[in-house]
Design an enzyme around this catalytic site. Sequence first.
Site, PDB file in Angstrom:
ATOM      1  N   GLY A   1       0.823  -1.202   0.000  1.00 37.68           N
ATOM      2  CA  GLY A   1       0.000   0.000   0.000  1.00 37.68           C
ATOM      3  C   GLY A   1       0.854   1.248   0.000  1.00 37.68           C
ATOM      4  O   GLY A   1       2.020   1.223   0.424  1.00 37.68           O
TER       5      GLY A   1
ATOM      6  N   GLN B   1       2.938   9.870   1.214  1.00 41.24           N
ATOM      7  CA  GLN B   1       4.196   9.123   1.133  1.00 41.24           C
ATOM      8  C   GLN B   1       4.992   9.459  -0.125  1.00 41.24           C
ATOM      9  O   GLN B   1       6.174   9.125  -0.218  1.00 41.24           O
ATOM     10  CB  GLN B   1       3.928   7.615   1.182  1.00 41.24           C
ATOM     11  CG  GLN B   1       3.418   7.160   2.539  1.00 41.24           C
ATOM     12  CD  GLN B   1       3.239   5.667   2.561  1.00 41.24           C
ATOM     13  OE1 GLN B   1       2.232   5.158   2.103  1.00 41.24           O
ATOM     14  NE2 GLN B   1       4.226   4.948   3.070  1.00 41.24           N
TER      15      GLN B   1
ATOM     16  N   CYS C   1       5.910  -0.339   6.822  1.00 36.00           N
ATOM     17  CA  CYS C   1       5.533   0.841   6.038  1.00 36.00           C
ATOM     18  C   CYS C   1       6.694   1.199   5.130  1.00 36.00           C
ATOM     19  O   CYS C   1       7.846   1.171   5.562  1.00 36.00           O
ATOM     20  CB  CYS C   1       5.219   1.995   6.991  1.00 36.00           C
ATOM     21  SG  CYS C   1       4.733   3.512   6.156  1.00 36.00           S
ATOM     22  N   LEU C   2       6.366   1.554   3.892  1.00 34.25           N
ATOM     23  CA  LEU C   2       7.430   1.936   2.948  1.00 34.25           C
ATOM     24  C   LEU C   2       8.151   3.207   3.389  1.00 34.25           C
ATOM     25  O   LEU C   2       9.246   3.483   2.917  1.00 34.25           O
ATOM     26  CB  LEU C   2       6.853   2.112   1.540  1.00 34.25           C
ATOM     27  CG  LEU C   2       6.355   0.827   0.867  1.00 34.25           C
ATOM     28  CD1 LEU C   2       5.753   1.130  -0.495  1.00 34.25           C
ATOM     29  CD2 LEU C   2       7.484  -0.191   0.728  1.00 34.25           C
TER      30      LEU C   2
ATOM     31  N   HIS D   1      -4.296   1.173   7.689  1.00 32.96           N
ATOM     32  CA  HIS D   1      -2.953   1.770   7.672  1.00 32.96           C
ATOM     33  C   HIS D   1      -2.889   2.952   6.696  1.00 32.96           C
ATOM     34  O   HIS D   1      -2.392   4.032   7.035  1.00 32.96           O
ATOM     35  CB  HIS D   1      -1.945   0.676   7.278  1.00 32.96           C
ATOM     36  CG  HIS D   1      -0.524   1.133   7.149  1.00 32.96           C
ATOM     37  ND1 HIS D   1       0.473   0.720   8.008  1.00 32.96           N
ATOM     38  CD2 HIS D   1       0.074   1.964   6.269  1.00 32.96           C
ATOM     39  CE1 HIS D   1       1.613   1.292   7.654  1.00 32.96           C
ATOM     40  NE2 HIS D   1       1.404   2.049   6.600  1.00 32.96           N
ATOM     41  N   GLU D   2      -3.418   2.735   5.481  1.00 38.64           N
ATOM     42  CA  GLU D   2      -3.331   3.796   4.466  1.00 38.64           C
ATOM     43  C   GLU D   2      -4.247   4.972   4.805  1.00 38.64           C
ATOM     44  O   GLU D   2      -3.884   6.123   4.580  1.00 38.64           O
ATOM     45  CB  GLU D   2      -3.665   3.233   3.070  1.00 38.64           C
ATOM     46  CG  GLU D   2      -2.744   2.121   2.585  1.00 38.64           C
ATOM     47  CD  GLU D   2      -1.262   2.429   2.719  1.00 38.64           C
ATOM     48  OE1 GLU D   2      -0.861   3.594   2.622  1.00 38.64           O
ATOM     49  OE2 GLU D   2      -0.491   1.482   2.938  1.00 38.64           O
TER      50      GLU D   2
ATOM     51  N   HIS E   1      -2.591   7.333   7.096  1.00 35.13           N
ATOM     52  CA  HIS E   1      -1.636   8.252   6.444  1.00 35.13           C
ATOM     53  C   HIS E   1      -2.332   9.542   6.001  1.00 35.13           C
ATOM     54  O   HIS E   1      -1.739  10.620   6.036  1.00 35.13           O
ATOM     55  CB  HIS E   1      -1.011   7.598   5.207  1.00 35.13           C
ATOM     56  CG  HIS E   1       0.188   6.748   5.495  1.00 35.13           C
ATOM     57  ND1 HIS E   1       1.330   7.229   6.098  1.00 35.13           N
ATOM     58  CD2 HIS E   1       0.444   5.442   5.233  1.00 35.13           C
ATOM     59  CE1 HIS E   1       2.227   6.246   6.196  1.00 35.13           C
ATOM     60  NE2 HIS E   1       1.719   5.151   5.692  1.00 35.13           N
TER      61      HIS E   1
HETATM   62 ZN    ZN Z   1       2.578   3.332   5.554  1.00 35.70          ZN
END
Ligand code: ZN
Length: 156
Positions: free
Chosen positions: A46, A51, A88-89, A130-131, A134
């Site tokens: 995701g 991000q 998380c990226l 999670h997304e 953000h």
């Molecule tokens: Zn993330």
Amino acid sequence: MALRTIRLQGDPVLTKKCREIESLTPKISQLIDDMLETMYEAEGVGLAGPQVGVLRRVVVIDIGDGPLVMINPVLLESDGEQSGDEGCLSLPGKAGVVTRPNYVKARAYNRYMEEFEVEGTELLARAICHELDHLEGHMYTEKVEGGIHDVQPEEE
Ligand code: ZN
């Protein structure tokens, strides 16, 4: 399509609330294409607008079932509980245990600005939560139980 630079934890853009997308523009379509490409290249499940430095309410998710694009997503229902490792990226090589709902239902617009609803359990429910966090300027690290640990890269 083009890869975008993934912002890392500590970048103030990851702490800001995102604005809704009012209409589909070529710029938004391009953003979605780039986010998908960037997510796949980074082997993530995701990616959210902030991000890649864009404070708009758009996320892309793929838990292995194909791409899910969510514009202006809203959580409608959640149920149950799951606890497990989350990464998380924006914090590569790390993970920590987070408790999330085991089921969620959300409403969003797809990349053609058509409204749809999606239901998810387990990993998909986790990814959606999670997304969406953000988009409010929150990282999973704020919810971690027991600390962040290193993740060993998978052997090829
Ligand atoms: Zn993330």
